[in-house]
Design a protein around this motif. Structure first.
Motif, PDB file in Angstrom:
ATOM      1  N   GLY A   1      21.644  51.030  -4.506  1.00  0.00           N
ATOM      2  CA  GLY A   1      21.269  51.587  -5.461  1.00  0.00           C
ATOM      3  C   GLY A   1      21.587  50.289  -6.711  1.00  0.00           C
ATOM      4  O   GLY A   1      22.207  49.338  -6.270  1.00  0.00           O
ATOM      5  N   ARG A   2      21.231  50.543  -7.874  1.00  0.00           N
ATOM      6  CA  ARG A   2      21.368  49.172  -8.872  1.00  0.00           C
ATOM      7  C   ARG A   2      22.491  49.669  -9.669  1.00  0.00           C
ATOM      8  O   ARG A   2      23.027  48.705 -10.494  1.00  0.00           O
ATOM      9  CB  ARG A   2      20.107  49.241  -9.829  1.00  0.00           C
ATOM     10  N   LEU A   3      23.048  51.252  -9.966  1.00  0.00           N
ATOM     11  CA  LEU A   3      24.222  51.181 -10.707  1.00  0.00           C
ATOM     12  C   LEU A   3      24.796  52.368 -10.258  1.00  0.00           C
ATOM     13  O   LEU A   3      24.154  53.108  -9.354  1.00  0.00           O
ATOM     14  CB  LEU A   3      23.589  51.759 -12.124  1.00  0.00           C
ATOM     15  N   ASP A   4      26.198  52.608 -10.492  1.00  0.00           N
ATOM     16  CA  ASP A   4      26.516  54.052 -10.138  1.00  0.00           C
ATOM     17  C   ASP A   4      25.999  55.263 -10.514  1.00  0.00           C
ATOM     18  O   ASP A   4      25.198  54.883 -11.649  1.00  0.00           O
ATOM     19  CB  ASP A   4      28.094  54.200 -10.606  1.00  0.00           C
ATOM     20  N   THR A   5      25.915  56.274  -9.888  1.00  0.00           N
ATOM     21  CA  THR A   5      24.795  57.482 -10.171  1.00  0.00           C
ATOM     22  C   THR A   5      25.436  57.913 -11.600  1.00  0.00           C
ATOM     23  O   THR A   5      24.640  58.657 -12.261  1.00  0.00           O
ATOM     24  CB  THR A   5      24.754  58.508  -9.413  1.00  0.00           C
ATOM     25  N   ILE A   6      26.828  57.851 -11.969  1.00  0.00           N
ATOM     26  CA  ILE A   6      27.209  58.360 -13.068  1.00  0.00           C
ATOM     27  C   ILE A   6      26.910  57.651 -14.504  1.00  0.00           C
ATOM     28  O   ILE A   6      26.717  58.203 -15.510  1.00  0.00           O
ATOM     29  CB  ILE A   6      28.688  58.721 -13.059  1.00  0.00           C
ATOM     30  N   LEU A   7      26.484  56.477 -14.186  1.00  0.00           N
ATOM     31  CA  LEU A   7      25.930  55.563 -15.452  1.00  0.00           C
ATOM     32  C   LEU A   7      24.367  55.771 -15.550  1.00  0.00           C
ATOM     33  O   LEU A   7      23.600  55.937 -14.821  1.00  0.00           O
ATOM     34  CB  LEU A   7      26.252  54.032 -14.880  1.00  0.00           C
ATOM     35  N   THR A   8      24.195  55.619 -16.773  1.00  0.00           N
ATOM     36  CA  THR A   8      22.592  55.481 -17.233  1.00  0.00           C
ATOM     37  C   THR A   8      22.072  53.974 -17.444  1.00  0.00           C
ATOM     38  O   THR A   8      23.025  53.191 -18.152  1.00  0.00           O
ATOM     39  CB  THR A   8      22.357  56.194 -18.360  1.00  0.00           C
ATOM     40  N   ALA A   9      21.013  53.701 -17.132  1.00  0.00           N
ATOM     41  CA  ALA A   9      20.547  52.331 -17.312  1.00  0.00           C
ATOM     42  C   ALA A   9      20.406  51.813 -18.602  1.00  0.00           C
ATOM     43  O   ALA A   9      20.331  52.672 -19.318  1.00  0.00           O
ATOM     44  CB  ALA A   9      18.986  52.422 -16.690  1.00  0.00           C
ATOM     45  N   PRO A  10      20.722  50.535 -18.690  1.00  0.00           N
ATOM     46  CA  PRO A  10      20.657  50.157 -20.134  1.00  0.00           C
ATOM     47  C   PRO A  10      19.091  50.218 -20.901  1.00  0.00           C
ATOM     48  O   PRO A  10      18.370  50.517 -19.928  1.00  0.00           O
ATOM     49  CB  PRO A  10      20.984  48.705 -19.977  1.00  0.00           C
ATOM     50  N   ALA A  11      18.797  50.037 -22.146  1.00  0.00           N
ATOM     51  CA  ALA A  11      17.742  50.338 -22.656  1.00  0.00           C
ATOM     52  C   ALA A  11      16.785  49.099 -21.945  1.00  0.00           C
ATOM     53  O   ALA A  11      17.354  47.972 -22.105  1.00  0.00           O
ATOM     54  CB  ALA A  11      17.787  50.022 -24.100  1.00  0.00           C
ATOM     55  N   HIS A  12      15.476  49.352 -21.874  1.00  0.00           N
ATOM     56  CA  HIS A  12      14.567  48.594 -21.304  1.00  0.00           C
ATOM     57  C   HIS A  12      14.204  47.257 -22.119  1.00  0.00           C
ATOM     58  O   HIS A  12      13.538  47.620 -23.170  1.00  0.00           O
ATOM     59  CB  HIS A  12      13.358  49.306 -20.587  1.00  0.00           C
ATOM     60  N   ILE A  13      14.621  46.188 -21.542  1.00  0.00           N
ATOM     61  CA  ILE A  13      14.118  45.157 -22.439  1.00  0.00           C
ATOM     62  C   ILE A  13      13.244  43.991 -21.384  1.00  0.00           C
ATOM     63  O   ILE A  13      12.289  43.933 -21.553  1.00  0.00           O
ATOM     64  CB  ILE A  13      15.456  44.350 -23.046  1.00  0.00           C
ATOM     65  N   THR A  14      14.041  43.710 -20.407  1.00  0.00           N
ATOM     66  CA  THR A  14      13.488  42.805 -19.355  1.00  0.00           C
ATOM     67  C   THR A  14      13.114  43.721 -18.127  1.00  0.00           C
ATOM     68  O   THR A  14      12.333  43.358 -17.410  1.00  0.00           O
ATOM     69  CB  THR A  14      14.368  41.626 -18.898  1.00  0.00           C
ATOM     70  N   GLY A  15      14.268  44.793 -18.057  1.00  0.00           N
ATOM     71  CA  GLY A  15      14.026  45.530 -16.941  1.00  0.00           C
ATOM     72  C   GLY A  15      15.084  45.105 -15.903  1.00  0.00           C
ATOM     73  O   GLY A  15      15.515  45.702 -15.003  1.00  0.00           O
ATOM     74  N   MET A  16      15.582  43.918 -16.053  1.00  0.00           N
ATOM     75  CA  MET A  16      16.702  43.640 -15.137  1.00  0.00           C
ATOM     76  C   MET A  16      17.995  44.298 -16.187  1.00  0.00           C
ATOM     77  O   MET A  16      18.430  43.706 -16.787  1.00  0.00           O
ATOM     78  CB  MET A  16      16.649  41.906 -15.127  1.00  0.00           C
ATOM     79  N   TYR A  17      18.729  44.777 -14.979  1.00  0.00           N
ATOM     80  CA  TYR A  17      19.990  45.462 -15.306  1.00  0.00           C
ATOM     81  C   TYR A  17      21.192  44.597 -16.031  1.00  0.00           C
ATOM     82  O   TYR A  17      21.403  45.015 -17.325  1.00  0.00           O
ATOM     83  CB  TYR A  17      20.415  46.583 -14.487  1.00  0.00           C
ATOM     84  N   THR A  18      21.338  43.774 -15.342  1.00  0.00           N
ATOM     85  CA  THR A  18      22.311  42.676 -15.868  1.00  0.00           C
ATOM     86  C   THR A  18      22.033  42.023 -17.217  1.00  0.00           C
ATOM     87  O   THR A  18      23.050  42.064 -17.865  1.00  0.00           O
ATOM     88  CB  THR A  18      22.669  41.609 -14.623  1.00  0.00           C
ATOM     89  N   ILE A  19      20.785  41.369 -17.227  1.00  0.00           N
ATOM     90  CA  ILE A  19      20.556  41.124 -18.508  1.00  0.00           C
ATOM     91  C   ILE A  19      20.105  41.812 -19.719  1.00  0.00           C
ATOM     92  O   ILE A  19      20.848  41.787 -20.857  1.00  0.00           O
ATOM     93  CB  ILE A  19      18.855  40.253 -18.545  1.00  0.00           C
TER      94      ILE A  19
END
Lengths: 335, 268
Positions: free
Chosen positions: A166-184
């Motif tokens: 997966g891209r993140l631990d399941t307890i965390l929510t994805a960051p707001a969509h800007i580029t769609g790349m989570y790190t950025i």
């Protein structure tokens, strides 16, 4: 220059036209009626027939193709049978994950492959060189899916050094969509914990995916450096009494770099292919996994969409690399 | 031959070929015969390379798997190489619009990430080893077309070809007797590298379910079946992975060796 760019762009459009023919032909190969598949098992014959007419599936193939191209040009890739959403929306969600993974893999291979290749060429036939060559040979011969399973088993399940699929631990929510790349996106939002977590999640899949291209870059750098090292001007530079550092960095690397950079551009295609297997193993919600699931469920609007988009990415990157190259180095392009 | 790498490659290939040829004699048991009592036995004196969860002998499966992988490589590279070479010979010899059209067609195939296209084709045709071979062949031929065309474009301007033309040799004879033999060396190098790439692709397709189907003793299938045991019963996956690694490395080493042999710049 402008003529060159124009010619490349026209070539790119011709390729895209051909690509659309192939993706369309793919859907014709499937022994499944898309209308029946979309309506499900309980649909009546008349309903299916009506839906076929609505989709234009009762028309001649050429007309169907032209309609398909017309829709694609408007950004309409049809609806996925499985997710029941427009394929274009699905791809918008899935593509950034693949780009993020591919870029991270590319970074791994540039940071590892080029220095290792340089080192191997400078210590030709030494221990470092032999080690680098074995590393490169294994990288080019190892099934990437086994590497993925192995690092996941070892560094996640056994040692617990890195997080699981997966891209993140399941307890965390994805960051707001800007580029769609989570790190950025996390960095842009200044969300440090999410950045850290998504970066951790990237390490294993990026290392797995990057291994093959690291091997390719290593070999390319090594042979390009070796070729330059034999040139007269390098001997002259050494004879002038220039330090080893100046000769290597200022003379050899500079001249060995162009073919290496071309290879960096070209590896992008292999990264997309490798992403299919890597994403499947790491449960990475990118294009590759989307493609695999779509093919498995015979969700052919989705398969056509993902194949089309994948086939656009690679030649576009190549064309941009070509044009960029031409701008940087005017000697290139003597045809 | 100063560089021993090619010899290592050839030796490995010879070993795999012999193992594949004599698989029925060398295998201790039938590769798909189950033996639940012996499930997940570690490598030892009873089972040299251990058994999988159904108690099937991994050594026997590896030996029969070698047959599949070698066949896969030969069939795809043979088919794609032949088709691509014919296209390349034709395009390079005739030039003109036919060449232009054929090369644009290869451009189109190069646009697709090979595994995604192969997977879509294999999926559309239905998952089976045969369809995986067709799919991989479809994405593999353009390389040969490009390579041979490039060679032919250079060769056709050379004196021996022009001389043949001057004495009135028919086109087919020029192509078959003068052009084709001179393209064989680079073709061989490409084919050697491609054998490895094809074996990896087909194993990858089988791994995700679009190639050979269980209980076929195909190496990609074996890794897929053993994936949940990777940290506990490592031999289920490590043995077929090592087999793939060694066989693909053999072809890569041979390809490297051949290329160095044929490239006078590297012959030092």
């Amino acid at each position: 220059m402008l003529r060159f760019i124009l010619r490349r762009l026209i070539g790119l459009m011709l390729v895209m036209a051909g690509v659309s023919v192939i993706t369309f032909a793919l859907a014709q190969l499937v022994p499944v009626d898309p209308a029946a598949a979309a309506l499900g098992q309980n649909a009546r014959e008349e309903q299916i027939a009506a839906y076929r007419a609505e989709l234009g599936l009762d028309r001649p193939v050429v007309e169907q193709y032209l309609r398909y191209v017309g829709r694609v040009l408007q950004g309409d890739l049809g609806n996925s049978i499985r997710t029941r959403r427009p394929v274009a929306d699905d791809l918008r969600d899935f593509l950034p994950a693949t780009i993020e993974l591919s870029l991270a893999a590319l970074l791994v291979s540039v940071l590892l492959g080029i220095p290792l290749g340089m080192l191997a060429s400078m210590r030709r036939n030494g221990v470092v060189d032999a080690g680098a060559r074995v590393f490169a040979l294994a990288g080019g011969s190892m099934p990437i899916f086994y590497v993925g399973l192995l690092v996941l088993g070892l560094f996640y399940r056994q040692l617990r050094w890195f997080p699981g699929p997966g891209r993140l631990d399941t307890i965390l929510t994805a960051p707001a969509h800007i580029t769609g790349m989570y790190t950025i996106d996390a960095l842009l939002a200044g969300n440090w914990p999410i950045f850290q977590n998504s970066l951790y999640h990237l390490v294993l899949p990026a290392a797995t995916l990057g291994y093959f291209s690291t091997a390719v870059l290593l070999r390319m750098t090594r042979s390009a450096m070796l070729e330059v090292l034999q040139q007269d001007y390098v001997r002259t530079a050494k004879a002038k009494g220039l330090s080893r550092q100046v000769v290597i960095w200022g003379h050899v690397l500079k001249n060995a770099l162009p073919p290496v950079l071309t290879t960096v551009g070209l590896t992008f295609g292999s990264l997309l292919s490798g992403a299919v297997l890597t994403e499947t193993i790491f449960n990475w919600p990118g294009l590759g996994r989307y493609a695999t699931t779509s093919v498995t469920t015979l969700d052919f609007p989705a398969v056509m969409g993902v194949t089309l988009v994948a086939a656009i990415v690679y030649p576009t990157v190549n064309t941009l690399v070509d044009i960029g190259y031409r701008m940087v180095d005017p000697r290139v392009g003597v045809e | 031959m100063k560089d021993p790498t090619m010899l290592v490659g050839l030796a490995l290939l010879l070993i795999f070929t012999l193992l594949a040829l004599f698989a029925p004699i060398l295998s201790p048991v039938d590769p798909i015969q189950q033996n639940i009592q012996a499930s997940l036995t570690a490598p030892g004196k009873d089972f040299l390379l251990g058994t999988d969860k159904l108690g099937r002998d991994i050594l026997s499966r590896i030996l029969f798997g070698a047959r599949i992988s070698l066949f896969v490589g030969l069939a795809v590279v043979g088919g794609a190489g032949l088709f691509g070479s014919v296209v390349g010979l034709f395009a390079g010899y005739t030039r003109g619009w036919a060449d232009e059209v054929l090369m644009r067609v290869t451009d189109i195939f190069f646009a697709f990430p090979s595994l995604i296209l192969a997977m879509a084709i294999a999926g559309a045709l239905g998952p089976s080893l045969r369809n995986a071979l067709i799919a991989v062949a479809v994405v593999s031929w353009p390389v040969y077309a490009r390579l041979i065309r490039g060679q032919v474009l250079v060769l056709r301007e050379q004196e021996f070809v022009q001389a043949a033309r001057a004495i009135g040799a028919p086109s087919l004879r020029i192509v078959l007797r003068h052009l084709l033999p001179n393209t064989l060396a680079p073709l061989l190098v490409q084919a050697s590298f491609d054998m490895g790439a094809v074996i990896l692709s087909v194993a990858g397709l089988s791994f995700i379910g679009f190639g050979a189907q269980p209980p076929t003793p195909e190496w990609g299938v074996m890794i897929s079946e053993g994936r949940n045991y990777i940290t506990t019963q490592w031999w289920l996956t490590a043995v077929p992975a090592a087999a793939i690694l060694l066989l693909v490395a053999a072809f890569n080493l041979i390809g490297d060796g051949l290329r160095d042999l044929l490239d006078p710049r590297l012959r030092k």
